[in-house]
Enzyme design. Structure first.
Site, PDB file in Angstrom:
ATOM      1  N   GLU A  87       0.869  -1.184   0.031  1.00 24.42           N
ATOM      2  CA  GLU A  87      -0.110   0.104  -0.295  1.00 24.42           C
ATOM      3  C   GLU A  87       1.073   1.090  -0.058  1.00 24.42           C
ATOM      4  O   GLU A  87       0.326   2.097   0.448  1.00 24.42           O
ATOM      5  CB  GLU A  87      -0.705  -0.071   1.777  1.00 24.42           C
ATOM      6  CG  GLU A  87      -2.409  -1.497   1.522  1.00 24.42           C
ATOM      7  CD  GLU A  87      -2.996  -1.750   2.675  1.00 24.42           C
ATOM      8  OE1 GLU A  87      -3.829  -1.529   2.119  1.00 24.42           O
ATOM      9  OE2 GLU A  87      -2.062  -0.972   3.888  1.00 24.42           O
TER      10      GLU A  87
HETATM   11  C1  ACM Z   1      -1.830  -5.213   3.844  1.00 26.09           C
HETATM   12  O1  ACM Z   1      -3.449  -5.913   4.562  1.00 26.09           O
HETATM   13  N1  ACM Z   1      -1.792  -4.269   3.988  1.00 26.09           N
HETATM   14  C2  ACM Z   1      -0.789  -6.393   4.140  1.00 26.09           C
END
Ligand code: ACM
Length: 511
Positions: free
Chosen positions: A308
């Site tokens: 992310e």
């Molecule tokens: C995640 O759930 N951002 C690895």
């Protein structure tokens, strides 16, 4: 029902045969290096029964009852896995055999499940404890069976973490992944960058108290886990999820200005800088953090996050992942990262991708994961819509906090049956059995405030992921949920006895 979770490779019950009686003369015979496992089992049995169970290096002659012994024996077994064991129970005693201490310990977890839990025998004298006559031959399917605890969104004390380690050990989990850094906090002492915890550990979600583990704390967790043959996997999440570090050290920011400490739950806004004028500070930070974390981590893995990083331009992400993974690998550890790191073609040898997309891969998650395998790496499967422990249970009741624990973003809620009904080797094209290191169930703690909350989210769904990781693949591709659910119900008495919380919302709904 006599059952073991995870289901052993082979189990033969002999209902007509006399059982093993855990009677007054109960003792443990554990020669050589088996002795410390015997001592651990004896301590557990003391806590469970109130009875001192002596541990001998050789079988006693008298005055104890020789047939009332549990024997833990190190012997060569014809099994490749070092966690393989056999368990033979008869009226002559209970014998666990393995070729390594790890195998012996796993065998004692099966034996513990076959012994009645104290809460289930409040009326019965402990002299009446019996274990049914049974023969078990067992070895795991996958080498890596993990659980992850996010200690950033909310922080948990060392004693709370140890309590969780004990509970997950019962399910033959062998990796404990600690998500140690994120936007909301930095939770591990780094001597050469003291403000990471000086400033970066003060926050948690919603103004909850922060906190961090000193190196001595972390070593205590590592050693406690190691006694249970569980490897700690530390995660330093980079280059996104770094607001806590960026608030502690202005020189890590592209503009040289420290960020404001963060207590929210939205993510994807922070990033280390790839700017040339920040390279000296950033590379020194990476080298120091990786070195100091590796120094207190005896296990082979360093997890570098990588997920992310939406605030990192793509070229910068590739540059930073190359530098981050190189710094991690230079410590001698094998790198693990969330599957996004598969965008990089410059990963160190053997780098492992942790897949966290869905049972049907979303966007390019499958391609990124397969790319790591093409580079020679392997994969840990954590599909979010089935293995994520932070997703709500169906019908979960509101807690004293005033809300039902957990989130629903990954197609939630997730039932125990859904957590059990998947096959790791069938999800990502190009990532079959041989490419899979194992499975892991992560618990993110946005809504999870206390260790009771943690346990409520972890149990029983972790049992499903633990069984998928340990037990043989179902021959016809489908798992027998009814059989599994009945064996999990058999664990309730053990969880009650240990004071471990678990969610029964589905059972309650079923009446
Ligand atoms: C995640 O759930 N951002 C690895």
């Amino acid at each position: 029902m006599t059952g073991i979770v995870p289901a052993p490779a082979r189990i033969e019950l002999r209902p007509a045969a006399a059982p093993f009686r855990f009677s007054e003369g109960a003792h443990i015979v554990a020669p050589g290096t088996a002795k410390r496992i015997g001592a651990l089992l004896a301590a557990e049995l003391l806590a469970a029964t109130g009875r001192e169970v002596p541990v001998f290096e050789t079988a006693p002659v008298s005055p104890v009852d020789r047939s009332a012994g549990i024997s833990l024996l190190l012997r060569p077994l014809d099994e490749a896995s070092e966690e393989a064991y056999t368990l033979d129970v008869s009226d002559q005693g209970a014998v666990v055999t393995a070729s390594t201490p790890a195998g012996l310990y796993r065998g004692t977890r099966s034996l513990r499940q076959l012994l009645p839990a104290p809460a289930s025998r409040v009326d019965a004298p402990s002299a009446a404890w019996t274990v049914p006559a049974v023969t078990v031959r067992d070895a795991p399917r996958f080498a890596y069976r993990g659980v992850m605890l996010d200690v950033v969104r909310h922080f948990f004390s060392v004693d709370e973490v140890l309590r969780l380690i004990d509970a997950v050990a019962m399910l033959k989990v062998n990796h404990f992944h600690l998500h140690l850094t994120d936007d909301q906090g930095w939770r591990i002492q780094i001597d050469s960058w003291p403000e990471l915890t000086g400033i970066g550990a003060s926050t948690a979600v919603g103004g909850a108290p922060g906190g961090f583990y000193t190196k001595a704390d972390f070593v205590r967790i590592v050693e406690y886990a190691a006694e249970r043959f569980i490897t700690v996997v530390p995660e330093i999440d980079l280059p996104g999820h770094t607001c806590a570090a960026l608030s502690a050290y202005p020189e890590l920011n592209h503009d040289g200005i420290a960020r404001t400490p963060y207590e929210g739950v939205e993510v994807g806004f922070s990033s280390l800088s790839a700017a040339p004028e920040r390279a000296e500070a950033t590379d020194r930070f990476l080298a120091d953090v990786m070195r100091e974390v590796a120094e207190i981590t005896p296990g082979p893995w360093l997890h570098i996050g990588g997920d992310e990083s939406w605030a990192t331009p793509e070229a910068d992400y590739l540059d930073l992942v190359r530098r981050i993974t190189a710094a991690a690998a230079s410590t001698g550890k094998t790198v693990i990262g969330w599957h996004e790191i598969g965008a990089s073609g410059a990963l160190p040898t053997g780098t492992v991708a942790q897949y966290w997309s869905y049972l049907v891969p979303q966007e390019n998650a499958g391609v990124l994961t397969a790319s790591v395998v093409e580079l020679g790496g392997r994969v840990i499967m954590s599909p979010a819509d089935t293995a994520y422990l932070d997703i709500q249970y169906p019908g979960a009741p509101a807690t004293p906090h005033g809300y039902a624990l957990g989130l629903d973003w990954a197609d939630g809620p997730t039932s125990l049956e859904a957590a059990y009904s998947w096959e790791p080797a069938g999800i990502v094209p190009g990532v079959g059995e041989d490419a899979i290191l194992g499975v892991e169930a992560p618990l993110w703690t946005e809504t999870v405030l206390t260790i009771d909350d943690v346990e409520f989210m972890v149990f029983p769904r972790l049992a499903a992921v633990a069984e998928i990781g340990w037990s043989a693949a179902p021959g016809d591709g489908t798992r027998d949920y009814a059989d599994f659910a009945a064996r999990v119900a058999g664990l309730h008495a053990h969880w009650d006895a240990a004071g471990t919380r678990y969610c029964t919302a589905e059972l309650d709904a079923a009446g």
